[in-house]
Design a protein around this motif. Sequence first.
Motif, short mmCIF file in Angstrom:
data_model
loop_
_atom_site.label_atom_id
_atom_site.label_comp_id
_atom_site.label_asym_id
_atom_site.label_seq_id
_atom_site.Cartn_x
_atom_site.Cartn_y
_atom_site.Cartn_z
N VAL A 1 0.86 -1.18 0.00
CA VAL A 1 0.00 0.00 0.00
C VAL A 1 0.90 1.23 0.00
CG1 VAL A 1 -1.70 1.34 1.29
CG2 VAL A 1 -1.93 -1.14 1.17
N ALA A 2 0.69 2.13 -0.96
CA ALA A 2 1.49 3.37 -1.06
C ALA A 2 2.99 3.04 -1.03
CB ALA A 2 1.13 4.34 0.05
N ARG A 3 3.38 2.01 -1.76
CA ARG A 3 4.78 1.61 -1.94
C ARG A 3 5.40 1.01 -0.69
NH1 ARG A 3 8.33 6.10 -4.30
NH2 ARG A 3 9.67 4.33 -4.75
N GLN A 4 4.63 0.75 0.36
CA GLN A 4 5.15 0.12 1.56
C GLN A 4 4.59 -1.30 1.65
OE1 GLN A 4 4.85 2.39 5.12
NE2 GLN A 4 5.54 4.29 4.17
N PRO B 1 -5.08 -1.22 -2.78
CA PRO B 1 -5.32 -0.29 -3.90
C PRO B 1 -6.43 -0.72 -4.85
CG PRO B 1 -2.96 -0.57 -3.55
CD PRO B 1 -3.65 -1.57 -2.66
N GLU B 2 -6.81 -2.01 -4.86
CA GLU B 2 -7.86 -2.45 -5.76
C GLU B 2 -9.18 -1.70 -5.53
OE1 GLU B 2 -5.43 -6.26 -5.05
OE2 GLU B 2 -5.78 -4.32 -4.11
N ASP C 1 -12.13 4.34 11.15
CA ASP C 1 -12.78 4.27 9.84
C ASP C 1 -11.82 4.72 8.75
OD1 ASP C 1 -15.01 3.51 11.18
OD2 ASP C 1 -16.17 5.33 10.81
N MET C 2 -11.87 4.05 7.59
CA MET C 2 -11.08 4.44 6.43
C MET C 2 -11.95 4.40 5.19
SD MET C 2 -7.36 2.60 7.09
CE MET C 2 -6.54 3.54 5.79
N ASN C 3 -11.73 5.35 4.28
CA ASN C 3 -12.54 5.43 3.06
C ASN C 3 -11.67 5.94 1.92
OD1 ASN C 3 -14.57 5.55 1.20
ND2 ASN C 3 -15.69 7.24 2.18
N PRO C 4 -10.71 5.14 1.45
CA PRO C 4 -9.79 5.62 0.42
C PRO C 4 -10.45 5.87 -0.93
CG PRO C 4 -9.43 3.29 0.86
CD PRO C 4 -10.38 3.78 1.90
N THR D 1 -6.19 10.98 1.53
CA THR D 1 -5.21 10.76 2.59
C THR D 1 -5.35 9.41 3.26
OG1 THR D 1 -6.69 11.96 4.09
CG2 THR D 1 -4.89 13.20 3.09
N ASP D 2 -6.41 8.65 2.95
CA ASP D 2 -6.55 7.30 3.49
C ASP D 2 -5.85 6.26 2.61
OD1 ASP D 2 -7.91 8.08 5.69
OD2 ASP D 2 -9.87 7.35 5.08
N ARG D 3 -5.20 6.72 1.53
CA ARG D 3 -4.52 5.78 0.63
C ARG D 3 -3.09 5.51 1.11
NH1 ARG D 3 -6.78 7.06 -5.49
NH2 ARG D 3 -8.99 6.95 -4.94
#
Length: 644
Positions: free
Chosen positions: A479-482, A519-520, A545-548, A553-555
Amino acid sequence: MAEGQSTRPRVVMVTDVPFWFESKGSERRISALLRWLAGESDSLAVASVRPLRQDDLDALTDRFPALWVYGPNATWAPGGTLPPIERTHAGGVGLAPTTYVDTVLQAERPNTVLVEYVRLAHYAEHGDPNLWGRVVRVIDTHDVMHLRAEACREHGSSHFLDITREQEAKALGRFDLALAIQEEERRELESLTDMPVVTVHHAHPIAPIPERGPTAKPVFRLGFASAEDDSALISLKRFLADTWPGVRDACDDHVELRLYGRLCARFGDAIAKAPGVVVRGFVDKPIDVFRECDAIVNLVEFGSGLKIKSVEALCHNRPLITTPEGATGLPPDLATTPEQVADDRRAAYVVCDSSGEWIAALAALARDPIRRQVLAEHGLALAERMFAPAAAFTPLWDALASRIPERGIAGPPANEAGRRAAIERAEAIRNALKGGVLQPVTATVRPLPGLFSLAAMLDRADATVIGDGRRVGVRNITVARQRRRAIAMPPPTAVDFTIPDATGAGGAMVITFATGLQPECWDEPNSGPARFAILVDGEQVFSWDMNPAQIETDRMWQGHRVYVPARPGAAERTVRLLTFGVGGDACRWTVWAEPTVALLPGCPVGERAWHAPVHLAPPELAPSPPVPSLVRRVARRAKRAIQG
């Protein structure tokens, strides 16, 4: 080397900097160094020569709950404050400062003393000569102070330490090793002294932030942040008077300068009401500076050292445009000029040395978001090479490793009986809070009795899956290159883990992990917000809670640390990880990265549970993707627009 003597550092840091606030570059530099030392040293303590006030203790509670910090009036230890003498044999109201530091050293028995900044060099000279003769004395310079003082005088500003070259050379002569924060200053320090000088850069988590999403009015947001510093204020005033009107004209007023930090408290109307300027002031989360802005400008025209805000911009994947002074310590061959910025495909940052160059560079980047992204990606690659903790701080380890066997003090601390229980607890918490996959404690007291990787337990089937278990499993997820080892738990799903307490004491817990959505789902219009929750023994201790799909900024991985109080007498405790959709179950691909539980023995009853966001250093970075061509980028954005 004497029997029982450790070849690893036993460190006492002497400082007057309230690093625990982490509100400016010098504080963040020291806190980053301490966090690294906590994982590499046999023991670590700080002798603060400034008294500890209530706001200091509150900040230590939040950010350094496992660090021993001695103060002249009280001592912060894991779990709270202690009286200055009765429990710690250090501190001591009424003691002279040098005597106080000497008392701390007698209590800690270090083999390494690290003094922060030349202004405290005298602390390495007074006290017990037998003790000083057996420790490695290290000075962390951060700046070449006589050069900084000269630069301030040349620009009509005063400096807190008016020191000459000769005086600084004499102060350095008290030490066995000096640390420079960048290469130019290493060479200058070597000209002042015969002792070894090692370059130890600042370190910062490599945490790229996605670009800001499109807005109704396309505005190019620039960010500038500073503490209360004369050089920053003088430079900002010059920029606003000489350069900013030209920048606004060149960008058709579609540009905004956002100002952050404690420096904003010194602004008058001429700054606060300038056209296109937004005064944000001090922000609790420094990362918000980078989330809100498209690029970072460092306007400082004079000073010394390494500019921490420049480093942080690179680490957070934001284009950096700066002065020659703001670029000090960065590789000059990776800089580009305003004339070349549109075509230079190797550059990691931009250097501007006049109003005309600032106007040209900012106008070019305002018009070209693709170029901004390429510049940011090259800056991030530079940060990974220079400013990741392992890259930045390993030279210090190498320098100490060759000296400690010769000078280290053998044996345990002098007040072993008084500190045994506290050391045991401090070591347990310190290892529990390191983040990522935790390592067993190797303290001389006894190993940490309870340390559990929940991912490993699920792999071994030492867990119960509640819900649709067909898609639950442990995978390596980026996720985000990590890239992290994570438990995939598509909602609605829960997994129960039974944590046995080998001591039977019902110890407290620290649960360390990161939440994320793969990321999907980021561009999946049917994906809604997901909720992550943790229950311990049936009581909720965490919810997030997360909502990418809708929030840029949740990505990324969101790091967390949850402390759960002890439950006396419990032979085992149940930890439940739970994911579910908020308003629906369309939020697939929810994952828990590297969830780990550490049991802490000997914790007092009656403590409250708490949760704190944390920065987790990436254990493994996925390979950087090649920079797509302009054609591919435009085609991809067009496809998204059609599908959306």
